[in-house]
Design an enzyme around this catalytic site. Structure first.
Site, short mmCIF file in Angstrom:
data_model
loop_
_atom_site.label_atom_id
_atom_site.label_comp_id
_atom_site.label_asym_id
_atom_site.label_seq_id
_atom_site.Cartn_x
_atom_site.Cartn_y
_atom_site.Cartn_z
N PRO A 254 0.88 -1.18 -0.06
CG PRO A 254 0.12 -0.85 2.17
CD PRO A 254 0.82 -1.80 1.48
CE LYS A 257 9.28 -2.19 3.33
NZ LYS A 257 7.74 -2.70 3.18
CG ASP A 275 1.08 -4.08 -5.79
OD1 ASP A 275 1.93 -3.95 -4.88
OD2 ASP A 275 0.29 -4.87 -5.97
CB CYS A 373 7.75 -8.84 6.22
SG CYS A 373 6.35 -9.33 5.26
#
Ligand code: SAM
Length: 431
Positions: A254, A257, A275, A373
Site C-alpha cells: 500500500p 516504503k 503493483d 518481511c
C-alpha cells in the site's frame, strides 16, 4: 452481549473455513456494529482466538468425544471463543459460559455441547493446561510444519521467536521528514499526552508506549506521520536515494516504503510505483496524497516489465517481494492458520522470477534493495545467494548496521529484535 460472540464466531469461521484474512473478515463484520465497546470486544475475541488457535484447538480435542463436522465450524469457533475467555480474558467464568451457550442460538444440541465442554474445561482446567504445556503445537500455538521450519533455520532463536510471535507488536510511527523531525514530533506527541521514544538507529522511527487510534495522532491527516514498523522504515535508509535519481518501487502497495523513500529526499526524485493489485494501488495513491508526495503509480506485473516500461532504466530499485510474511505474525496472527507449507516454495519461485526481471531494469552502478518481511532463509539469504551465483554483474554492498543479524548475504531482523518486525534486506549493486 450474546450476538457479539456470534459475530466473532462468524469472523473466525471466515478465516478458518473460507481462508479469508482476519483484517477483511473483521472489517466486514465491524462495519455493521455501531458501538465502539462492542467493536473492541469482537476484535479482542477474534484476534485472541486466532493468536491462540492451535493451543485452544488442542485443548478442545481433549474435550470432544468426536470431531465436529466441517459444516459446524461456527459451533467449533464458539467453543474456542468460550475456552479463550475462560483462560485469557477477564470475563467472569459463569458469564463467559452462559453468554457463549446462548450464542449457540437455535441449535439445542449445540447449546448443550457448548455448555458441557466449557464446564468440563473449568473442572479440569489445571490438568488440561498442563497437558497442553507438553505438546509443542500447543506450547507455541503454531502449526507443526512452521515450528519445524523455524527450528531448522534458527535453532538458537526458535524458542524466543515462536513466543514473540504470540505477543502484540508495539505501535511504531514514521515521521514525515519533509514536514517534521523525530524529536519535534515526539514533543508534539507529548503535548497531546502521548508518550513515545525515538529509535536510535533510524531518523524517522518513533515507538509509542501504548497504541492509540490514528485519529489521535497530531497532524495525521495533514500527512505529518504514518503508522509503519521500524524495520520497514529501514528500506528508505538503505536505498540511499540521491537527488535527481530515477527510482522504481516494484511491489509498492500500500505504499509505505514508496512514501518513506520520498519523505527522505526533499529534492527532485522521479518515482515509479508498480503493483499487480489494482485495488491495493488505490491505497498507494491515497497515502501519497495525504503525505503530499508525488509518484507515478501503475498497475503491472513485476515479472513482466515489458508490459509497462519501455526501455527505461533506474538508478535505484526497491524490491519488496511478495513473501510468506512470517516476520509479521505478531500483527497478522491469521498467517499461522492461512499459510501452507507448500506456499513457501511457490513464493520462492515467484521471488526469483521478479528478481531476475528487476535486475534487467537497473542501470550499471545502480542499487537494488531486496526486502521481505520473512524470517525464512529460503526466501532471504538462500534466495540472494542463488541470485549472486547466477549473475556475474551483481555484487553485494554490505549492510553495516546496529540492528539485526549479519548473514552470509544481507541482514536479518528476527521478530522482536529491538522491538521490530521480522525483516530481511540485501543490497546489490550492478557492476
Ligand atoms: C510486501 S507487499 C509490499 C508492501 C509495500 N512495499 C509497502 O511497503 O507498503 C508485496 C506486494 O507485492 C504485490 N505483488 C505480488 N506479486 C506481484 C507481481 N508479480 N508484480 C507486482 N506486484 C506484485 C502485492 O500485491 C503486494 O502489494
Amino acid at each position: 452481549m450474546t450476538h457479539l460472540r456470534l459475530q466473532a464466531a462468524t469472523v473466525l469461521s471466515k478465516v478458518v473455513k473460507d481462508g479469508q484474512s482476519l483484517t477483511v473478515a473483521l472489517d466486514n463484520v465491524l462495519e455493521n456494529i455501531a458501538d465502539a465497546k462492542d467493536r473492541a470486544f469482537i476484535q479482542a475475541l477474534s484476534y485472541g482466538v486466532v493468536r491462540y488457535y492451535h493451543r485452544l484447538d488442542f485443548i478442545l480435542q481433549q474435550l470432544l468425544s468426536k470431531p465436529l463436522r466441517n459444516k459446524d465450524t461456527d459451533i467449533k469457533m464458539l467453543l474456542l471463543i468460550g475456552l479463550y475467555q475462560l483462560q485469557y480474558m477477564r470475563v467472569k467464568s459463569h458469564a463467559a459460559v452462559s453468554e457463549t451457550v446462548s450464542a449457540a442460538k437455535k441449535k439445542s444440541w449445540a447449546k448443550s455441547l457448548v455448555n458441557g465442554v466449557l464446564r468440563q474445561y473449568m473442572r479440569e482446567q489445571t490438568e488440561l493446561e498442563a497437558l497442553a504445556n507438553k505438546a509443542q503445537i500447543s506450547v507455541y500455538s503454531h502449526p507443526e510444519w512452521l515450528i519445524k521450519k523455524i527450528k531448522k533455520d534458527w535453532p538458537e532463536h526458535a524458542d524466543k521467536l515462536l513466543q514473540e510471535n504470540n505477543k502484540q507488536a508495539p505501535m511504531a510511527l514514521r515521521v514525515n521528514l519533509r514536514q517534521s523531525s523525530q524529536q519535534d514530533y515526539i514533543a508534539l506527541l507529548a503535548d497531546n499526552n502521548i508518550a513515545a521514544q525515538a529509535v536510535s538507529f533510524s531518523r524517522s522511527a518513533i515507538i509509542l508506549e501504548q497504541p492509540v487510534a490514528v485519529e489521535k495522532l497530531p497532524d495525521f491527516n495533514a500527512g505529518m506521520v504514518s503508522v509503519q514498523d521500524t524495520a520497514a522504515q529501514l528500506a528508505a535508509e538503505l536505498l540511499d536515494v540521491q537527488p535527481g535519481q530515477k527510482v522504481l518501487d516494484l511491489c509498492a502497495a500500500p505504499g509505505g516504503k514508496t512514501a518513506a523513500i520520498l519523505e527522505r529526499q526533499n529534492e527532485a526524485v522521479s518515482m515509479l510505483a508498480i503493483d499487480i493489485d489494482e485495488d491495493r494501488l488505490v491505497r498507494v495513491k491515497d497515502n501519497l496524497q495525504r503525505l503530499k508526495l508525488d509518484a507515478k503509480v501503475l498497475a503491472g506485473d513485476a515479472a513482466n516489465p515489458d508490459e509497462w516500461v519501455k526501455g527505461e532504466k533506474f538508478d535505484r530499485i526497491l524490491l519488496d517481494v511478495p513473501c510468506s510474511a512470517l516476520g509479521v505474525i505478531r500483527r497478522h496472527p491469521d498467517i499461522k492458520i492461512l499459510r501452507r507449507e507448500t506456499d513457501i516454495a511457490e513464493l520462492q519461485a515467484v521471488q526469483q522470477q521478479i528478481l531476475s526481471a528487476a535486475w534487467a531494469l537497473l542501470k550499471p552502478g545502480g542499487i537494488l534493495l531486496y526486502a521481505t518481511c520473512s524470517i525464512l532463509k529460503q526466501e532471504n539469504e538462500q534466495q540472494i545467494e542463488g541470485f549472486l551465483a547466477g549473475h556475474a554483474d551483481a555484487e553485494e554492498i554490505l549492510i553495516d548496521a546496529e540492528w539485526g543479524h549479519k548473514r552470509p548475504v544481507g541482514r536479518q531482523v528476527l521478530t522482536a529484535d529491538q522491538g521490530m518486525d521480522g525483516f530481511y534486506y540485501a543490497r546489490l549493486i550492478k557492476r
